[in-house]
Design a protein around this motif. Structure first.
Motif, mmCIF file in Angstrom:
data_model
loop_
_atom_site.group_PDB
_atom_site.id
_atom_site.type_symbol
_atom_site.label_atom_id
_atom_site.label_comp_id
_atom_site.label_asym_id
_atom_site.label_seq_id
_atom_site.Cartn_x
_atom_site.Cartn_y
_atom_site.Cartn_z
ATOM 1 N N ASP A 88 -57.261 46.069 72.324
ATOM 2 C CA ASP A 88 -56.191 45.524 71.463
ATOM 3 C C ASP A 88 -56.746 44.988 70.155
ATOM 4 O O ASP A 88 -56.142 45.159 69.098
ATOM 5 N N GLY A 89 -57.876 44.339 70.227
ATOM 6 C CA GLY A 89 -58.432 43.763 69.012
ATOM 7 C C GLY A 89 -59.165 44.772 68.162
ATOM 8 O O GLY A 89 -59.244 44.618 66.940
ATOM 9 N N THR A 90 -59.679 45.809 68.790
ATOM 10 C CA THR A 90 -60.602 46.712 68.106
ATOM 11 C C THR A 90 -59.908 47.935 67.503
ATOM 12 O O THR A 90 -60.150 48.282 66.342
ATOM 13 N N LEU A 91 -59.095 48.611 68.308
ATOM 14 C CA LEU A 91 -58.560 49.916 67.887
ATOM 15 C C LEU A 91 -57.375 49.770 66.936
ATOM 16 O O LEU A 91 -56.562 48.851 67.070
ATOM 17 N N VAL A 92 -57.294 50.683 65.988
ATOM 18 C CA VAL A 92 -56.123 50.750 65.119
ATOM 19 C C VAL A 92 -55.587 52.178 65.199
ATOM 20 O O VAL A 92 -56.325 53.146 64.965
ATOM 21 N N ALA A 93 -54.319 52.280 65.553
ATOM 22 C CA ALA A 93 -53.692 53.596 65.729
ATOM 23 C C ALA A 93 -52.976 54.030 64.460
ATOM 24 O O ALA A 93 -52.439 53.204 63.720
ATOM 25 N N THR A 94 -52.971 55.323 64.221
ATOM 26 C CA THR A 94 -52.161 55.866 63.125
ATOM 27 C C THR A 94 -50.706 55.901 63.587
ATOM 28 O O THR A 94 -50.431 55.949 64.790
ATOM 29 N N PRO A 95 -49.784 55.875 62.637
ATOM 30 C CA PRO A 95 -48.365 55.898 63.040
ATOM 31 C C PRO A 95 -48.018 57.182 63.791
ATOM 32 O O PRO A 95 -47.164 57.188 64.666
ATOM 33 N N GLU A 96 -48.636 58.294 63.418
ATOM 34 C CA GLU A 96 -48.395 59.560 64.131
ATOM 35 C C GLU A 96 -49.688 60.359 64.141
ATOM 36 O O GLU A 96 -50.685 59.935 63.550
ATOM 37 N N MET A 97 -49.685 61.485 64.826
ATOM 38 C CA MET A 97 -50.897 62.291 64.922
ATOM 39 C C MET A 97 -51.232 62.810 63.516
ATOM 40 O O MET A 97 -50.402 63.453 62.884
ATOM 41 N N PRO A 98 -52.412 62.516 63.019
ATOM 42 C CA PRO A 98 -52.723 62.927 61.641
ATOM 43 C C PRO A 98 -53.052 64.411 61.556
ATOM 44 O O PRO A 98 -53.520 65.017 62.521
ATOM 45 N N ASP A 99 -52.827 64.939 60.374
ATOM 46 C CA ASP A 99 -53.235 66.312 60.092
ATOM 47 C C ASP A 99 -54.758 66.385 60.184
ATOM 48 O O ASP A 99 -55.471 65.434 59.818
ATOM 49 N N ARG A 100 -55.244 67.522 60.657
ATOM 50 C CA ARG A 100 -56.699 67.676 60.830
ATOM 51 C C ARG A 100 -57.454 67.444 59.514
ATOM 52 O O ARG A 100 -58.576 66.954 59.508
ATOM 53 N N SER A 101 -56.827 67.750 58.406
ATOM 54 C CA SER A 101 -57.499 67.580 57.108
ATOM 55 C C SER A 101 -57.802 66.104 56.808
ATOM 56 O O SER A 101 -58.663 65.801 55.982
ATOM 57 N N LEU A 102 -57.083 65.212 57.471
ATOM 58 C CA LEU A 102 -57.296 63.780 57.218
ATOM 59 C C LEU A 102 -58.360 63.170 58.115
ATOM 60 O O LEU A 102 -58.778 62.027 57.915
ATOM 61 N N ILE A 103 -58.798 63.936 59.108
ATOM 62 C CA ILE A 103 -59.699 63.343 60.106
ATOM 63 C C ILE A 103 -61.022 62.873 59.503
ATOM 64 O O ILE A 103 -61.481 61.755 59.811
ATOM 65 N N PRO A 104 -61.660 63.634 58.630
ATOM 66 C CA PRO A 104 -62.901 63.091 58.047
ATOM 67 C C PRO A 104 -62.680 61.755 57.347
ATOM 68 O O PRO A 104 -63.466 60.808 57.520
ATOM 69 N N SER A 105 -61.632 61.641 56.576
ATOM 70 C CA SER A 105 -61.405 60.367 55.875
ATOM 71 C C SER A 105 -61.108 59.241 56.854
ATOM 72 O O SER A 105 -61.601 58.117 56.695
ATOM 73 N N LEU A 106 -60.317 59.519 57.877
ATOM 74 C CA LEU A 106 -60.054 58.480 58.877
ATOM 75 C C LEU A 106 -61.338 58.071 59.587
ATOM 76 O O LEU A 106 -61.555 56.896 59.886
ATOM 77 N N LEU A 107 -62.194 59.065 59.832
ATOM 78 C CA LEU A 107 -63.459 58.769 60.512
ATOM 79 C C LEU A 107 -64.331 57.812 59.688
ATOM 80 O O LEU A 107 -65.011 56.948 60.246
ATOM 81 N N THR A 108 -64.292 57.943 58.379
ATOM 82 C CA THR A 108 -65.109 57.026 57.555
ATOM 83 C C THR A 108 -64.672 55.581 57.702
ATOM 84 O O THR A 108 -65.434 54.656 57.402
ATOM 85 N N LEU A 109 -63.428 55.370 58.154
ATOM 86 C CA LEU A 109 -62.933 53.992 58.281
ATOM 87 C C LEU A 109 -63.550 53.281 59.480
ATOM 88 O O LEU A 109 -63.438 52.063 59.615
ATOM 89 N N SER A 110 -64.213 54.024 60.345
ATOM 90 C CA SER A 110 -64.886 53.380 61.476
ATOM 91 C C SER A 110 -66.159 52.684 61.025
ATOM 92 O O SER A 110 -66.682 51.822 61.731
ATOM 93 N N ASP A 111 -66.665 53.053 59.849
ATOM 94 C CA ASP A 111 -67.873 52.380 59.356
ATOM 95 C C ASP A 111 -68.029 52.492 57.841
ATOM 96 O O ASP A 111 -67.758 51.531 57.122
#
Lengths: 343, 343
Positions: B128-151
């Protein structure tokens, strides 16, 4: 005129020196009304800073303008002025950014061909940028407080600014010298909810409480750290003012800081190793340095004149200038917190 | 399942390891959609950090929640989530103050009995404290950018926050790795007027410019310092982002900072001596540390989903997880800036 000179460790004297003159059109000559001894003067007094035998010492004073150069516009003969310990022109990019202590055309009075405050007169370069005049001649009772604005009160204020003290904060002040006590006053004035002074000396504790300290911790080292953590439910302080400059004081400052806090440091660092790995893992920042007291002078002068703050309480000894040597000795032996000198 | 293990310097492998299970009611199991290799993983890869032979490595991933413990309320199976590299409960005093990276009940995923991102699945404590969910399943093209948000993007952002970047500032970024480039993007997004990237590598220079760098300086050391001073009329930068963590990079950061500036540092310090006397005389502060990326995730996720920022450009290599060893080798040899791994 008479002014203080230092000849060797533990050897300060009042000596006959040349009268100051207007050398540049931006100079002013100030007749000193009150000067004082700074904790940082003690580094030289104790032989921990190199000196040239016979050099002048001192850098804090208030006085009355005697004469000004042809280019001076903002002060005039007869004005009562506070002289910051750093000369600044007020117009360079650093001054414009509020960093008057790093003025491109200024510097520390003792390193310039200027005069410090432990004498009868002083030549003040860059008078327009440096000096701040009171609206009228102040009552003598206000002179000690105005004198603190030349250094210690502005320096304590800078520690609090650098530590980003905010209303509601828990603030720890490391150091119970005149600067540390001024830091207590600054934190309280900025609205800190808890102001914790680390002090084991009863007279200093009393002034800390008068300045707004809500808690006094007499322990040092690990015991001081434990006491702060107990006060803060194990979290640590929101802001820490490091007002000493030794390795031990800096270590204590970082130990009591909560994650995300800032340590504001204004003690001239001597033998300080910055604990970079602790900073990294705890996200505790460090900021501060030579205080741009000129930047804070208008606000603090208004507070002194209105009676909102009374920083002059840090002076627990007043001596005639002729007894300057006794002033140094008593501060060195911690018999006095801070000594005011009347020329 | 398969996950990456490290056995000795320059020896990483994809190994069969136990599947993660829900050990605590606050755990989640995430099926990894994309993981990546961090510059800080290279410290272990090069033998500069101690390891235990066979230990897991990796700490950045995005994925889809497979299962949650009975106490988890904010994410559910099927959610696409970004997992910060630091676990946090979101409720301790440090998290409440935005310092999730110093959570009292969390820690670095690689130091916890958790799983990093270079594998097929991960157990994530304190979901609950750690994970942040996207509002919906993101397009595959957005996955690299979302991945950068982990670090890295959150870490570059933290450098800019710590350096107190403001609109109109001149910002210098030391380091042209993925974090430094993210710092360029952060400074530009925060409204810096000039963003100066120090980089001598053409592919990294190109990304820096795409991220908003207005100037690129290829020189190092004294020459880099001179170039920055020339760009700033001799004053120096208003804010400096130190994104490497070596003694040389820190020295450059302080050298180019103007008086009163802050250095924001996020590179894990290795062999750094903080120049405390320079900090004191120039009034240059230092803040930063392990980035609380969780604190920045909602804002940065919205920026990625809206297209306002595209930090995924830092990935110039994408490999199947089976080729993880090649990913490490190419980053070590600086043939790749940052390598994305598809399980």
């Amino acid at each position: 005129m008479l002014a203080t000179t230092i000849h060797a460790p533990f050897d300060v004297r009042l000596s006959e020196v040349p009268d100051p003159t207007i050398d540049q059109p931006t100079d002013a000559i100030v007749r000193i009304v009150a000067g004082c001894i700074c904790g940082s003067d003690l580094w030289s007094y104790r032989g921990e800073n190199n000196i040239t035998a016979g050099q002048r010492i001192g850098h804090e004073h208030v006085g009355v303008v005697e004469a000004v150069g042809s280019a001076v516009r903002t002060v005039k003969p007869g004005d009562f002025v506070v002289t910051p310990f750093m000369i600044s022109d007020g117009s360079c990019p650093n001054c414009q950014a509020g960093m008057h202590s790093v003025c491109k055309n200024g510097g520390f009075v003792s390193n310039l061909p200027a005069d410090g405050g432990q004498g009868q007169f002083a030549r003040v370069p860059q008078a327009d940028g440096t000096l701040v005049a009171t609206p009228e001649m102040p009552d003598r009772s206000l002179i000690p407080s105005l004198l603190t604005l030349s250094d210690v009160m502005g320096t304590g204020w800078h520690a609090a600014v650098s530590a980003r003290v905010r209303p509601g904060h828990t603030v720890v002040v490391v150091g119970d010298g005149a600067v540390g006590l001024s830091g207590v006053l600054a934190a309280a004035r900025m609205g800190a909810e808890k102001v914790v002074a680390l002090s084991r000396h009863e007279p200093r504790q009393r002034i800390a409480r008068e300045f707004g300290a809500t808690h006094v911790i007499a322990e040092r080292g690990d015991a001081a750290e434990a006491a702060v953590l107990e006060l803060t439910d194990g979290v640590g302080a929101d802001a820490v003012l490091e007002c000493v400059g030794t390795g031990q004081s800096m270590a204590t400052a970082f130990a009591v800081a909560r994650p995300g806090a800032m340590v504001g440091f204004v003690g001239v660092p001597h033998g300080v190793d910055v604990p970079i790995r602790t900073m990294f893992s705890k996200n505790v920042g460090l900021a501060g340095g030579v205080a741009p007291v000129r930047a804070y002078l208008p606000e603090l002068m208004a507070d002194v004149l209105s009676g909102a703050i009374n920083p002059g309480l840090v002076f627990d000894q007043e001596l005639p200038l002729a007894d300057v040597a006794e002033g140094y000795q008593s501060m060195h032996e911690r018999r006095a917190i801070k000594t005011l000198l009347w020329p």
